[in-house]
Design an enzyme around this catalytic site. Structure first.
Site, PDB file in Angstrom:
ATOM      1  N   HIS A  20     -16.065   3.519 -14.286  1.00  0.00           N
ATOM      2  CA  HIS A  20     -15.856   2.757 -13.054  1.00  0.00           C
ATOM      3  C   HIS A  20     -17.108   1.978 -12.646  1.00  0.00           C
ATOM      4  CE1 HIS A  20     -15.000   2.453  -8.571  1.00  0.00           C
ATOM      5  NE2 HIS A  20     -13.884   2.011  -9.092  1.00  0.00           N
TER       6      HIS A  20
ATOM      7  N   ARG B 261     -13.889   2.727   5.363  1.00  0.00           N
ATOM      8  CA  ARG B 261     -12.709   1.897   5.591  1.00  0.00           C
ATOM      9  C   ARG B 261     -11.411   2.695   5.531  1.00  0.00           C
ATOM     10  NH1 ARG B 261     -11.958  -0.965   0.886  1.00  0.00           N
ATOM     11  NH2 ARG B 261     -10.085   0.244   0.440  1.00  0.00           N
TER      12      ARG B 261
ATOM     13  N   TYR C 297     -12.704  -9.466  -1.133  1.00  0.00           N
ATOM     14  CA  TYR C 297     -13.383  -8.182  -0.951  1.00  0.00           C
ATOM     15  C   TYR C 297     -14.850  -8.437  -0.626  1.00  0.00           C
ATOM     16  CZ  TYR C 297      -9.531  -5.691  -3.370  1.00  0.00           C
ATOM     17  OH  TYR C 297      -8.329  -5.154  -3.746  1.00  0.00           O
TER      18      TYR C 297
ATOM     19  N   ARG D 237      -5.736   1.861 -12.900  1.00  0.00           N
ATOM     20  CA  ARG D 237      -4.321   1.995 -12.541  1.00  0.00           C
ATOM     21  C   ARG D 237      -3.674   0.662 -12.195  1.00  0.00           C
ATOM     22  NH1 ARG D 237      -4.563   5.972  -8.796  1.00  0.00           N
ATOM     23  NH2 ARG D 237      -4.238   7.593 -10.370  1.00  0.00           N
TER      24      ARG D 237
ATOM     25  N   HIS E 130     -15.512  -3.423   0.944  1.00  0.00           N
ATOM     26  CA  HIS E 130     -15.445  -2.703  -0.324  1.00  0.00           C
ATOM     27  C   HIS E 130     -16.806  -2.248  -0.842  1.00  0.00           C
ATOM     28  CE1 HIS E 130     -14.558  -2.363  -4.770  1.00  0.00           C
ATOM     29  NE2 HIS E 130     -13.493  -1.777  -4.285  1.00  0.00           N
TER      30      HIS E 130
ATOM     31  N   ASN F 120       0.826  -1.209   0.000  1.00  0.00           N
ATOM     32  CA  ASN F 120       0.000   0.000   0.000  1.00  0.00           C
ATOM     33  C   ASN F 120       0.860   1.258   0.000  1.00  0.00           C
ATOM     34  OD1 ASN F 120      -2.357  -1.490   0.122  1.00  0.00           O
ATOM     35  ND2 ASN F 120      -2.773  -1.090   2.271  1.00  0.00           N
TER      36      ASN F 120
ATOM     37  N   ARG G 181     -11.538  -3.712 -13.697  1.00  0.00           N
ATOM     38  CA  ARG G 181     -10.431  -4.615 -13.372  1.00  0.00           C
ATOM     39  C   ARG G 181     -10.960  -6.043 -13.496  1.00  0.00           C
ATOM     40  NH1 ARG G 181      -6.460  -1.449 -10.996  1.00  0.00           N
ATOM     41  NH2 ARG G 181      -7.187   0.351  -9.787  1.00  0.00           N
TER      42      ARG G 181
END
Length: 721
Positions: free
Chosen positions: A446, A575, A479, A416, A603, A64, A386
């Site tokens: 997205h 979160r 997730y 990304r 998530h 991270n 993704r």
């Protein structure tokens, strides 16, 4: 009103054009993210977790932090170098933020090294060793020498550092060792650099039991005389480089795929953002690296004796089930089973909500696979943000195209660090006859939406899937996300307009149910909060409950402050980043913020509004979304927010998922007005929301919750502090 302790020293109020109110109203975005990553690191210290799971949390905190520097710090560095006069919402310049980030990140990295020291000792006790230099015995040394000669030596390329050999390019995340040598023949000093190939394993496991690992850089140092015969080894130390990995978009680009392929190559050569030096590096060697790699004002740190904490995930893969969480196998949704596995029949009968990872992502794959082979399916439209490296979703779309169906895939090239994979999938889809669209140049797509058009009884019916997470089979196992399936005709028409908006820039008209950004999502949320304010002022109950990854948007934060002042009870589960300051008298005393960090990554995005009801399940409005409450989600991304109106699904999302998050005490942290996060005390009746959903029936099934101590009470409009 005073500034929070952790940013009070960053700026002089007299020099702040935003005034002291800016820093009092908002926490700094970057420092809030660092606070989140510290909570992740704290889980590496949590004795309730098995040892290798604690090591996993340490590794995640390292990965991270790398990404944070490569993207967020790189962006601030760019602003500083270009002298961009832009301040954060809390009133800080790029330079002031970088100063604060460096201080906090250095402290965080020091904590990571300390945690690694503790975990290394605990691993020793568990007979899983990462050997120190003096712990390698003669037998292990013999095996390592053979391994070095056969497996490592052939892929190393030492490079002299002198006027005839310019300093080489070090790739992003590149780990290298620099040596000071003395030639025996003439006592001439020589400096050499050895880059460790990214293909080489970072930790080498010595055969046999107990498990013993040695880092590749320590192997190189130990057997350097084999690489440099005829030289005395003076000093040797490892270092690591992080580079700017953000990509600027050229709005004049004519070929988007080619542009991104070239941009990925340029990213690998981005300017150095952070230079990590092994602790104790000889000053002469450090001076060379600072001179060669620190020219662009890179942040230089001594990062301990183990660089690249994220690489510890290799050791987490060790086959030691006794040191890991008990395996968990997701359930296949029972509603689908009741219809013999026919997804369309089940969705036609009733809207379905599926809760990942407790319920298997296989249901989404089955929905697409069934669509691919069903002769009555005419068209499939699918967003891909993704998709990961596993080809299950891609294969289903290819199979549908090869079966003669009209298939459209909206592939986001700017996801990304997944850009290269997405270019690969886009090419594979196009070869199979899928119509691949890349969406808006200036906005990321997205939203996670899939629609299937099926011929039924001489008419067309549209089936839709809306997800809060990606179409990614791997992350769907770790997730927590929601999958919503519906055959509601109004939602189907809205989904069709969403796709037309992205593929053809056709502005949606007469949208019935779905809110879209950058069109109206922020304004719709503000209106929903305004309704709660009006209800309370009219003497009705009012409440806002929202779950998301990040809260940054100043307009939304200010509206929540207004709601708090009006007496609306606001409970937020965030979160990661939270720029809102809760619990401040006169501004946010009716706002509570908590963060849940545990076995699974929270998530899902769920928003609920009391709507004047005495109890939420009597009339609260509930929404799921792909969007966090951040400016980028509202202004620079295509996102959706969808109301959940089926009574059963409404109550499942609100009374189960939302409430379980609100009442969790074993994995929760409370955000204090001064910016500190304080871990919840489990109390007499501890509640763990992840364990609750692992042991209870699925949302899409039937049956009452089991385990009285884990039962979730009905959500009320009364605070539960």
């Amino acid at each position: 009103m005073t500034r929070p302790a952790h940013i009070a020293h960053l700026a002089d109020p007299d020099d702040d054009p935003f005034g002291p109110e800016a820093s009092d109203r908002y926490f700094n975005r970057e420092l809030s993210w660092l606070a989140f990553n510290r909570r992740v690191l704290e889980e590496a210290c949590n004795p309730a977790h098995p040892l290798l799971e604690r090591l996993r949390f340490l590794s995640i905190s390292g990965s991270n932090l790398d990404e944070f520097f490569m993207v967020r710090v790189a962006g601030l560095k760019g602003q500083q170098l270009k002298e961009v006069d832009r301040r954060s919402a809390d009133g800080l310049t790029a330079g002031q933020q970088l100063g604060a980030i460096t201080e906090e990140a250095d402290a965080l990295m020091a904590s990571q090294q300390a945690v690694w020291g503790d975990l290394r000792n605990a691993l020793d006790e568990a007979r899983l060793h990462v050997l120190r230099r003096d712990e390698v015995d003669a037998e292990a040394t013999e095996w390592l020498e053979t391994h070095f000669r056969e497996q490592i030596f052939p892929i190393l390329t030492p490079q002299a550092l002198d006027p005839a050999h310019p300093f080489p390019f070090i790739p992003n995340k590149g780990l290298s060792v620099i040596f000071d040598l003395v030639r025996r023949s003439d006592k001439e000093p020589v400096r050499e650099l050895v880059m460790l190939p990214v293909s080489a394993a970072r930790f080498v496991r010595i055969p046999g039991e107990p498990a013993r690992y040695v880092t590749i850089e320590s192997i190189l140092k130990r057997f350097a005389p084999l690489l440099f015969p005829g030289y005395e080894i003076g000093g040797a130390a490892a270092f690591r480089v992080l580079r700017d990995s953000d990509m600027e978009i050229d709005e004049e680009a004519e070929d988007l795929v080619r542009y991104f392929a070239n941009a990925i190559k340029r990213r690998r050569r981005g300017r150095v953002i952070r230079l990590e030096l092994e602790t104790g590096m000889p000053e002469a060697l450090a001076a060379v690296l600072k001179s060669e790699l620190g020219k662009t004002d890179a942040i230089i740190t001594e990062s301990g004796n183990l660089l690249g904490i994220g690489d510890l995930d290799t050791i987490v893969d060790e086959n030691r089930p006794d040191l890991k969480f008990p395996p968990y196998v997701p359930r296949f949704p029972e509603r689908i089973r009741e219809f013999g596995g026919d997804c369309f029949a089940a969705i036609r009968a009733k809207d379905i909500i599926v809760h990942h990872p407790y319920e298997s992502f296989d249901v989404v794959l089955e929905y697409l696979k069934q669509a691919a082979i069903d002769p009555d399916v005419i068209a499939i439209k699918q967003t891909l943000y993704r998709a990961g490296k596993q080809p299950a979703v891609i294969n289903a779309l290819i199979a549908a195209a090869e079966a003669g169906k009209s298939v459209t895939a909206v592939v986001e090239l700017r996801a990304r660090f997944d850009e290269e994979q997405n270019i690969y999938w886009a090419s594979a889809l196009e070869r199979a006859g899928v119509q691949v669209v890349y969406g808006f140049l200036e906005w990321k797509t997205h939203a996670k939406v899939s629609m299937v058009v099926r011929r039924e009884g001489g008419k067309f019916r549209t089936y839709c899937h809306f997800g809060t997470g990606n179409y990614h089979p791997v992350t769907a196992r770790i997730y927590t996300d929601l999958s919503f399936f519906t055959a509601d005709a109004r939602i189907g028409r809205d989904a069709a307009q969403l796709f037309n908006y992205v593929t053809g820039y056709v502005e949606p008209v007469d949208i019935a149910k779905v809110s879209l950004s950058p069109r109206d999502l922020r304004s719709d949320l503000l209106a929903l909060i305004d309704t709660e304010i009006a209800n309370v002022r009219a003497g009705l109950p009012g409440g806002v409950w929202a779950k998301m990854n990040s809260l940054v948007d100043p307009a939304i934060i200010d509206k929540l402050y207004e709601a708090s002042g009006a007496g609306v009870e606001v409970e937020l589960i965030i979160r990661g980043i939270c720029c809102l300051r809760p619990g401040v008298p006169g501004m946010s005393e009716n706002i509570r913020v908590k963060s849940v960090i545990g076995r699974f990554l929270e998530h899902s995005r769920i928003f609920a509004f009391g709507n004047g009801a005495a109890l939420p399940n009597d009339g609260a409005r509930v929404f799921i979304s792909s969007a966090d409450w951040m400016p980028r989600n509202f202004d620079r991304r295509v996102e959706y927010m969808l109301p959940i109106e089926n009574p059963t699904v409404h109550d499942q999302v609100l009374d189960q998922v939302m409430v379980a998050n609100l009442i969790d005490t074993e994995q929760s942290w409370e955000l204090e007005p001064d910016g500190r996060y304080v871990r919840d005390e489990p109390g007499d009746k501890p509640f763990n929301l992840h364990r609750y959903f692992m042991i209870n029936p699925s949302l899409s099934g039937r049956g009452a919750a089991i385990g009285a101590s884990d039962a979730v009470p009905t959500l009320s409009l009364r605070r539960r502090r």
